[in-house]
Design an enzyme around this catalytic site. Structure first.
Site, PDB file in Angstrom:
ATOM      1  CG  ASP A   9      -1.801   1.226   1.328  1.00 58.18           C
ATOM      2  OD1 ASP A   9      -2.296   1.678   0.275  1.00 58.18           O
ATOM      3  OD2 ASP A   9      -2.017   1.757   2.440  1.00 58.18           O
ATOM      4  CB  SER A  10       0.180   4.788  -0.679  1.00 58.68           C
ATOM      5  OG  SER A  10      -0.942   4.914   0.176  1.00 58.68           O
ATOM      6  CE1 TYR A  41       2.724   5.261  -3.177  1.00 59.17           C
ATOM      7  CE2 TYR A  41       1.438   3.550  -4.229  1.00 59.17           C
ATOM      8  CZ  TYR A  41       2.593   3.952  -3.608  1.00 59.17           C
ATOM      9  OH  TYR A  41       3.616   3.055  -3.441  1.00 59.17           O
ATOM     10  N   GLY A  42      -2.592   9.252  -3.889  1.00 66.95           N
ATOM     11  CA  GLY A  42      -3.844   9.725  -4.489  1.00 66.95           C
ATOM     12  C   GLY A  42      -3.741  10.999  -5.300  1.00 66.95           C
ATOM     13  CB  CYS A  72      -3.154   0.762  -2.503  1.00 65.34           C
ATOM     14  SG  CYS A  72      -3.108   2.504  -2.926  1.00 65.34           S
ATOM     15  CG  ASN A  73      -9.614   1.402  -2.849  1.00 63.31           C
ATOM     16  OD1 ASN A  73     -10.677   0.951  -3.243  1.00 63.31           O
ATOM     17  ND2 ASN A  73      -9.193   1.215  -1.612  1.00 63.31           N
ATOM     18  CB  THR A  74      -4.647   5.207  -5.197  1.00 67.59           C
ATOM     19  OG1 THR A  74      -5.510   5.725  -4.187  1.00 67.59           O
ATOM     20  CG2 THR A  74      -4.233   6.303  -6.136  1.00 67.59           C
ATOM     21  CD  GLU A 150       0.715   6.632   5.738  1.00 68.32           C
ATOM     22  OE1 GLU A 150       1.909   6.536   6.040  1.00 68.32           O
ATOM     23  OE2 GLU A 150       0.003   5.652   5.420  1.00 68.32           O
ATOM     24  CB  CYS A 182      -9.103   5.311   0.616  1.00 69.85           C
ATOM     25  SG  CYS A 182      -7.448   5.586   1.269  1.00 69.85           S
ATOM     26  CB  THR A 183      -6.776   0.185   2.093  1.00 71.22           C
ATOM     27  OG1 THR A 183      -5.582   0.872   1.673  1.00 71.22           O
ATOM     28  CG2 THR A 183      -7.295  -0.672   0.953  1.00 71.22           C
ATOM     29  CG  HIS A 184      -4.683   5.155   4.455  1.00 72.71           C
ATOM     30  ND1 HIS A 184      -4.223   4.597   3.283  1.00 72.71           N
ATOM     31  CD2 HIS A 184      -3.577   5.606   5.122  1.00 72.71           C
ATOM     32  CE1 HIS A 184      -2.894   4.696   3.252  1.00 72.71           C
ATOM     33  NE2 HIS A 184      -2.480   5.297   4.350  1.00 72.71           N
TER      34      HIS A 184
END
Ligand code: DGL
Length: 259
Positions: A9-10, A41-42, A72-74, A150, A182-184
């Site tokens: 993931d980012s 990343y988005g 990561c969706n992005t 983050e 978004c996985t966050h």
């Protein structure tokens, strides 16, 4: 003996997917890459997202990973087609769960909270077109949320204020499903439940990704049959404290690595 499942993931968000994978596949070993030095990343270009996804994939392949989860969706919406055609392992991706939301909504209005990179991707557009016919999809960029998560702010006043400003227009449009794209964002579920009226369902794809991972491992006869609990290695190229707190597993090995 098969190699581990690779996950990237980012940053720290994909650990929400790792948790689902660990629950569904307790005997699998995993290696998780948090590319936090390059988050978010988005807001990067498609080409930059692709190059970062290639870098993460090649690192995981060097570790002998038998399957890669793009948590990561992005990265999925911008790079998975390329990855699938250029590398010889199965890839599992994650996209905003438009289809289940479209099936569930009664108001025929669904909110999607995601990054700019996901919302602007053709994969997201195609999925919306395919599964959300007759449904209004209210798109909202979660600008700033990844950075807050983050930095460990999953329940701060700032995070709450930002979320409120994103949710208000969606609520005004009478959505009854909120898709976490978004996985966050699953780490914001307690805050979201506190903010949102009870009739709004929160939909995320973590469990579906774990189910798909299991199905693909089975199909390719790649399941780890040793019967011992899996071992879990996490690498981040930025600080590891937030990662450690979110992973919350004393048996996991968490290290800084400049990958
Ligand atoms: N977890 C990533 C996703 O699912 C966050 C992207 C970002 O870094 O902006 O989209």
């Amino acid at each position: 003996m098969h190699g581990p499942i690779g996950i990237f993931d980012s940053g720290v968000g994909g650990t929400s997917i790792w948790k689902e994978i660990k629950k569904m596949l307790p005997h699998e070993n995993t290696i998780y890459l948090a590319d936090s030095a390059n988050a978010p990343y988005g807001e990067k270009s498609k080409e930059e997202i692709l190059q970062l996804s290639i870098k993460n994939t090649e690192f995981l392949l060097q570790q002998d990973c038998k399957l890669i989860v793009v948590a990561c969706n992005t990265a999925t919406t911008n790079a998975i087609d390329y990855l699938r055609t250029h590398y010889n392992v199965p890839f599992i991706g994650i996209e905003p769960a438009i289809k289940p939301a479209a099936l569930h909504t009664k108001t025929k209005k669904v909110g999607v909270l995601a990054t700019q990179g996901t919302l602007s991707s053709s994969l997201f557009h195609n999925t919306s077109k395919l599964f959300a016919e007759g449904i209004t999809v209210v798109e909202q960029e979660g600008k700033g949320l990844v950075e807050l998560i983050e930095s460990g702010q999953i329940n701060s006043v700032v995070t709450r204020g930002l979320l409120l400003s994103f949710l208000r227009p969606m609520l005004e449009q009478d959505i009854d499903c909120l898709v976490l794209g978004c996985t966050h964002y699953p780490y914001l579920i307690p805050l979201l439940q506190d903010i949102l009226p009870d009739h709004i369902s929160i939909i995320d794809s973590g469990e579906a990704v774990a189910r798909q991972t299991k199905a693909v491992l089975e199909k390719n006869q790649l399941l780890n049959t040793k019967g011992q609990p899996g071992e879990h290695l996490f690498c981040s190229n930025k600080g590891i404290e937030v990662l450690r707190n979110l992973v919350d597993d004393d048996n996991a090995q968490i290290s800084y690595l400049d990958f």
